[in-house]
Design an enzyme around this catalytic site. Structure first.
Site, PDB file in Angstrom:
ATOM      1  N   LYS A 111       0.822  -1.216   0.000  1.00  0.00           N
ATOM      2  CA  LYS A 111       0.000   0.000   0.000  1.00  0.00           C
ATOM      3  C   LYS A 111       0.856   1.267   0.000  1.00  0.00           C
ATOM      4  CE  LYS A 111      -4.407  -1.643   1.648  1.00  0.00           C
ATOM      5  NZ  LYS A 111      -5.547  -1.517   2.535  1.00  0.00           N
ATOM      6  N   LYS A 192      -4.757  -8.978  -6.211  1.00  0.00           N
ATOM      7  CA  LYS A 192      -5.992  -9.184  -5.453  1.00  0.00           C
ATOM      8  C   LYS A 192      -7.061  -8.176  -5.872  1.00  0.00           C
ATOM      9  CE  LYS A 192      -6.557  -7.739  -1.051  1.00  0.00           C
ATOM     10  NZ  LYS A 192      -7.922  -7.363  -0.725  1.00  0.00           N
ATOM     11  N   LYS A 195     -11.087  -3.287  -2.887  1.00  0.00           N
ATOM     12  CA  LYS A 195     -12.059  -2.211  -3.059  1.00  0.00           C
ATOM     13  C   LYS A 195     -11.400  -0.852  -3.259  1.00  0.00           C
ATOM     14  CE  LYS A 195     -13.524  -2.906   1.477  1.00  0.00           C
ATOM     15  NZ  LYS A 195     -12.378  -2.900   2.386  1.00  0.00           N
TER      16      LYS A 195
HETATM   17  P1  ATP Z   1      -8.578  -2.335   0.934  1.00  0.00           P
HETATM   18  O1  ATP Z   1      -8.151  -2.289  -0.497  1.00  0.00           O
HETATM   19  O2  ATP Z   1      -9.077  -1.020   1.436  1.00  0.00           O
HETATM   20  O3  ATP Z   1      -7.561  -2.957   1.842  1.00  0.00           O
HETATM   21  P2  ATP Z   1      -9.945  -4.852   0.731  1.00  0.00           P
HETATM   22  O4  ATP Z   1     -10.726  -5.084  -0.509  1.00  0.00           O
HETATM   23  O5  ATP Z   1      -8.609  -5.483   0.869  1.00  0.00           O
HETATM   24  O6  ATP Z   1      -9.867  -3.278   0.941  1.00  0.00           O
HETATM   25  P3  ATP Z   1     -10.499  -5.274   3.524  1.00  0.00           P
HETATM   26  O7  ATP Z   1     -11.565  -4.523   4.237  1.00  0.00           O
HETATM   27  O8  ATP Z   1      -9.091  -4.852   3.707  1.00  0.00           O
HETATM   28  O9  ATP Z   1     -10.857  -5.287   1.948  1.00  0.00           O
HETATM   29  O10 ATP Z   1     -10.621  -6.816   3.885  1.00  0.00           O
HETATM   30  C1  ATP Z   1     -11.783  -7.373   4.503  1.00  0.00           C
HETATM   31  C2  ATP Z   1     -11.699  -8.874   4.499  1.00  0.00           C
HETATM   32  O11 ATP Z   1     -11.939  -9.352   3.173  1.00  0.00           O
HETATM   33  C3  ATP Z   1     -10.336  -9.432   4.897  1.00  0.00           C
HETATM   34  O12 ATP Z   1     -10.538 -10.627   5.606  1.00  0.00           O
HETATM   35  C4  ATP Z   1      -9.672  -9.711   3.591  1.00  0.00           C
HETATM   36  O13 ATP Z   1      -8.704 -10.718   3.698  1.00  0.00           O
HETATM   37  C5  ATP Z   1     -10.862 -10.175   2.753  1.00  0.00           C
HETATM   38  N1  ATP Z   1     -10.637  -9.899   1.337  1.00  0.00           N
HETATM   39  C6  ATP Z   1     -10.508  -8.681   0.777  1.00  0.00           C
HETATM   40  N2  ATP Z   1     -10.304  -8.792  -0.538  1.00  0.00           N
HETATM   41  C7  ATP Z   1     -10.328 -10.131  -0.808  1.00  0.00           C
HETATM   42  C8  ATP Z   1     -10.181 -10.904  -2.010  1.00  0.00           C
HETATM   43  N3  ATP Z   1      -9.964 -10.306  -3.164  1.00  0.00           N
HETATM   44  N4  ATP Z   1     -10.288 -12.241  -1.919  1.00  0.00           N
HETATM   45  C9  ATP Z   1     -10.519 -12.861  -0.732  1.00  0.00           C
HETATM   46  N5  ATP Z   1     -10.647 -12.190   0.424  1.00  0.00           N
HETATM   47  C10 ATP Z   1     -10.552 -10.839   0.396  1.00  0.00           C
HETATM   48 MG    MG Z   2      -7.401  -4.951   2.568  1.00  0.00          MG
END
Ligand code: ATP
Ligand code: MG
Length: 327
Positions: A111, A192, A195
């Site tokens: 990040k 990955k 969001k």
């Molecule tokens: P950010 O980009 O802001 O970090 P994010 O999409 O990674 O957002 P988080 O809120 O950080 O989402 O993660 C919430 C949960 O969802 C965590 O347990 C994370 O491991 C899971 N998660 C997020 N993205 C994925 C993905 N692409 N596949 C599987 N699990 C995910």
């Molecule tokens: Mg995340």
């Protein structure tokens, strides 16, 4: 009853990755476990947020949890910032975490590469996450694979603290799905699906309309071989589509492979889009019914009350152990 704890940052709109890697595990386990699910708004500001959007997304997150099947009778649902104990415990844990171990966190490395002004908060993020978990004696933390390292840090810090000051914390374990532990970006299937990524073309948001969902899946990056099978190294795009299908259908990758073995890529995408659309439209229908309801506030008030009591007790125990004030 053992306890699980889940949090999804309101740092952007929730995605298919949030559903598969995060919420769906909570939903599956909510009958067997005492389940806590919260909105980590304090984590969200580790990267810059628009305050108006942030506030909106906090409520949206809660409505989406419910729409995805999180049962408010079986879960304690709360907002992180409404509980002042998280940041207080985080400070004590920061003073028991070494620079070396915090510096190894890959999320920070990744990040921070994408930003100009990297905050100290982004660096200490995993320690606040450790506080989120350790305050409530969580046994298991359902996460995607990207968060495994952070849960391991929480374990290490808890073990260290217990050794130094006496048993205070339960040692948590990450709980990671066999299939769907990392849903990839449809346009960059070696990254990955996140969001907070800038390019939205490769991300399915839970509230995307049907046309958009189908368009994003139909234009997913694949390869030129033309055969459908699972091979993450050489066929990341196709493997990701198989993973999405298998996760939503709750079947193994082998079963999904078998089902699609004679399909061309166009037909594979169409059927994956059908399943994703079916799941998401159902979630959206429920979401629209809940988002403006007073039920959300009632649930959050209850969650705040329950968790503040538990957290206060734990924090006072910690303060006593470290020799603070008159605890
Ligand atoms: P950010 O980009 O802001 O970090 P994010 O999409 O990674 O957002 P988080 O809120 O950080 O989402 O993660 C919430 C949960 O969802 C965590 O347990 C994370 O491991 C899971 N998660 C997020 N993205 C994925 C993905 N692409 N596949 C599987 N699990 C995910
Ligand atoms: Mg995340």
């Amino acid at each position: 009853m053992k306890r699980i704890l889940t949090g999804l940052q309101p740092s952007g709109e929730l995605t298919l990755g949030s559903l598969i890697g995060g919420i769906s595990q909570t939903v599956k386990l909510q009958d067997e476990y005492d389940s806590f699910i919260f909105v980590p708004d304090m984590h969200a500001i580790t990267v810059r947020q628009d305050p108006i959007l942030l506030k909106e997304r906090i409520r949206k997150n809660v409505a989406l949890y419910l729409a995805c099947g999180v049962d408010p009778k079986k879960n304690t649902i709360y907002i992180q910032s409404e509980n002042l104990y998280h940041a207080n415990l985080s400070w004590v844990l920061e003073c028991n975490t070494y620079m070396g171990e915090a510096s190894r966190m890959t999320q920070f490395k990744e990040k921070s590469k994408k930003q100009d002004n990297v905050t100290v908060g982004l660096f200490t993020y995993p320690i606040l996450m450790a506080a989120d978990i350790l305050l409530y004696d969580a046994d298991y933390v359902p996460v995607g694979i990207d968060q495994k390292q952070h849960v391991e840090l929480a374990r290490d810090v808890a073990i260290r603290f217990n050794k130094l000051y006496g048993e205070v914390f339960k040692i948590p374990e990450p709980l990671i799905r066999n299939v769907g532990f990392k849903i990839m970006d449809l346009q960059n299937p070696t990254n990955k699906m996140s969001k907070s990524s800038e390019n939205h073309k490769g991300i399915i948001f839970l509230l995307d309309d049907e046309k958009n969902i189908r368009k994003k899946i139909m234009s997913a990056v694949t390869d030129s071989e033309g055969k459908v099978y699972y091979d993450v190294q050489n066929k990341p795009g196709i493997s990701n589509l198989l993973t999405i299908y298998a996760s939503l259908k709750n079947i193994s990758i082998a079963k999904a492979e078998e089902h699609f073995k004679d399909y061309n890529y166009g037909n594979l995408k169409k059927e994956v889009a059908d399943v994703v659309t079916e799941v998401l439209l159902d979630i959206q229908e429920k979401y629209n019914k809940i988002i403006d309801s007073e039920e959300i506030d009632e649930i959050l008030n209850r969650g705040s009350e329950v968790t503040s009591k538990i957290a206060k007790e734990k924090l006072e125990e910690v303060f006593k152990k470290v020799g603070f004030g008159r605890y």
